[in-house]
Design a protein around this motif. Structure first.
Motif, short mmCIF file in Angstrom:
data_model
loop_
_atom_site.label_atom_id
_atom_site.label_comp_id
_atom_site.label_asym_id
_atom_site.label_seq_id
_atom_site.Cartn_x
_atom_site.Cartn_y
_atom_site.Cartn_z
N ILE A 178 85.13 42.66 38.28
CA ILE A 178 85.45 44.01 38.78
C ILE A 178 86.96 44.25 38.72
CG2 ILE A 178 85.72 43.58 41.27
CD1 ILE A 178 83.98 46.16 41.65
N ARG A 191 88.96 43.33 36.32
CA ARG A 191 89.28 43.84 34.97
C ARG A 191 88.90 45.31 34.85
NH1 ARG A 191 86.90 39.04 31.00
NH2 ARG A 191 87.98 37.30 32.01
N VAL A 192 87.71 45.65 35.34
CA VAL A 192 87.24 47.05 35.23
C VAL A 192 88.14 47.98 36.05
CG1 VAL A 192 85.29 48.61 35.58
CG2 VAL A 192 84.86 46.24 34.89
N ALA A 248 90.33 51.13 34.81
CA ALA A 248 90.08 52.47 35.35
C ALA A 248 91.38 53.10 35.86
CB ALA A 248 89.04 52.41 36.47
N ILE A 266 83.85 54.09 35.47
CA ILE A 266 83.43 53.12 34.44
C ILE A 266 82.24 52.35 35.00
CG2 ILE A 266 84.10 51.15 33.03
CD1 ILE A 266 86.99 51.98 33.27
N PHE A 300 79.46 49.34 33.98
CA PHE A 300 78.88 48.31 33.12
C PHE A 300 77.47 48.05 33.62
CE2 PHE A 300 83.14 47.63 31.68
CZ PHE A 300 83.02 47.07 30.42
N LEU A 313 77.70 50.32 28.34
CA LEU A 313 78.93 50.71 29.04
C LEU A 313 79.00 52.23 29.04
CD1 LEU A 313 81.92 50.71 29.99
CD2 LEU A 313 82.56 50.14 27.64
N ILE A 370 81.26 55.63 30.41
CA ILE A 370 82.46 56.18 31.06
C ILE A 370 82.19 57.65 31.36
CG2 ILE A 370 84.92 56.68 30.87
CD1 ILE A 370 85.32 54.17 29.37
N VAL A 405 84.76 42.89 28.98
CA VAL A 405 85.38 44.12 29.49
C VAL A 405 86.45 44.70 28.55
CG1 VAL A 405 86.52 45.30 31.43
CG2 VAL A 405 84.82 43.52 31.89
N LEU A 455 85.82 47.90 26.18
CA LEU A 455 86.53 49.18 26.35
C LEU A 455 87.22 49.58 25.05
CD1 LEU A 455 87.87 48.60 29.94
CD2 LEU A 455 86.22 50.34 29.25
#
Ligand SMILES: [Zn+2]
Length: 292
Positions: free
Chosen positions: A44, A46-47, A51, A66, A68, A117, A119, A140, A144
């Motif tokens: 999380i 990294r996400v 973001a 975002i 996943f 994924l 967005i 991740v 992206l």
């Protein structure tokens, strides 16, 4: 806010845009609030770092989410970033744990697994814009980069890293570089790609004392234009009233059960905040409902 921040810049005569972030405190707050395992923290983190960086490029009022949605043991990862450069989010399985990879790193790819994924870009209109791609690696950053290149047709390099130690998050951060306004010459692309390839992992750079602006200087050199700094943080907009409204939606049978227990607890899935309601609060809902 948290002391964390990101730096946004244009480069190569504004044909390239770039953003870099240091997000240790934000990721540590995710870890503490949701009591995350090291693997869940890395995923999380990294996400959330990504973001936040996307929020640097967002339009006014734009919320970016975002998601996943993989088939791995971590379940769903959801992070929402707001225009004030704050994030909140959650994972399906906060305790997820897997053996380390051969290189000694946390196996985020396996934790997320295969899937989709998404967005979501919401500027307050009726239908927010949603783009989606297949998850290609679950690591991740790669996913992206694939998303931006395929779904938004913006060639992109993404690097993200979260280093989790015994006592929490040691370093977290990343950068995104996009070829944005018009074409780059072949040699210019080679130049950027070469520098990205030669660059150590982003957590190594941060550990060595480099700041986001140093990371961008390293990658873009004399092509760098003016830099803009934004503070970032963790923030949730839940409150007692919203929690109470959630309670009001429960079936009457469940409310009566809670009444027997003498109290009701509502936990915000985004930030882990717990709201406790007393007997009289539950009674008031039951009265209101039975009066219908
Ligand atoms: Zn909350």
């Amino acid at each position: 806010m948290s002391g964390d921040y990101m730096v946004h810049t244009l480069a190569y005569d504004a044909r390239v845009r770039a953003v870099a972030i240091t997000s240790r405190n934000v990721v540590e707050e995710f870890r503490k609030r949701h009591d995350l395992s090291p693997l869940a923290t890395a995923a999380i983190g990294r996400v959330a770092s990504a973001a936040l960086m996307l929020s640097a490029w967002a339009s006014e009022n734009e919320r970016i989410t975002i998601i996943f949605e993989g088939d791995g043991p971590i379940g769903r990862i959801v992070v929402e970033a707001k225009p004030d450069h704050t994030v909140r989010g959650y994972v399906g399985n906060p305790k997820v744990d897997l053996p380390l990879k051969d290189d000694g790193k946390l196996d985020v790819g396996r934790a997320i697994g295969k899937g989709t994924l998404y967005i979501v870009r919401d500027i307050g209109l009726k239908n927010p814009f949603t783009g989606q791609v297949n998850i290609v690696s679950g690591e991740v950053a790669k996913d992206l980069a694939y998303y931006f290149t395929v779904s938004e047709q913006i060639p992109s390099a993404v690097s993200l890293g979260v280093l989790v130690g015994r006592n929490g998050v040691v370093e977290a951060g990343g950068y995104i570089i996009q070829i944005f306004g018009g074409q780059l010459e072949e040699w210019e692309i080679d130049e950027i790609e070469g520098k990205i390839k030669d660059s150590p992992a982003v957590t190594e750079l941060l550990k060595s004392g480099m700041r986001p602006e140093d990371i961008l200087k390293n990658l873009l050199g004399e092509h760098l234009m003016e830099m803009y700094r934004y503070d970032v943080g963790f923030k949730c907009d839940c409150d007692r009233e919203r929690a109470f409204n959630a309670l009001r939606l429960l079936p009457i049978h469940d409310l009566k059960e809670l009444l027997k227990e003498g109290k009701a607890e509502v936990t915000c899935k985004w930030c882990g905040a717990v709201y406790i309601f007393e007997k009289k609060d539950i009674e008031s809902i039951i009265l209101e409902r039975e009066g219908d």
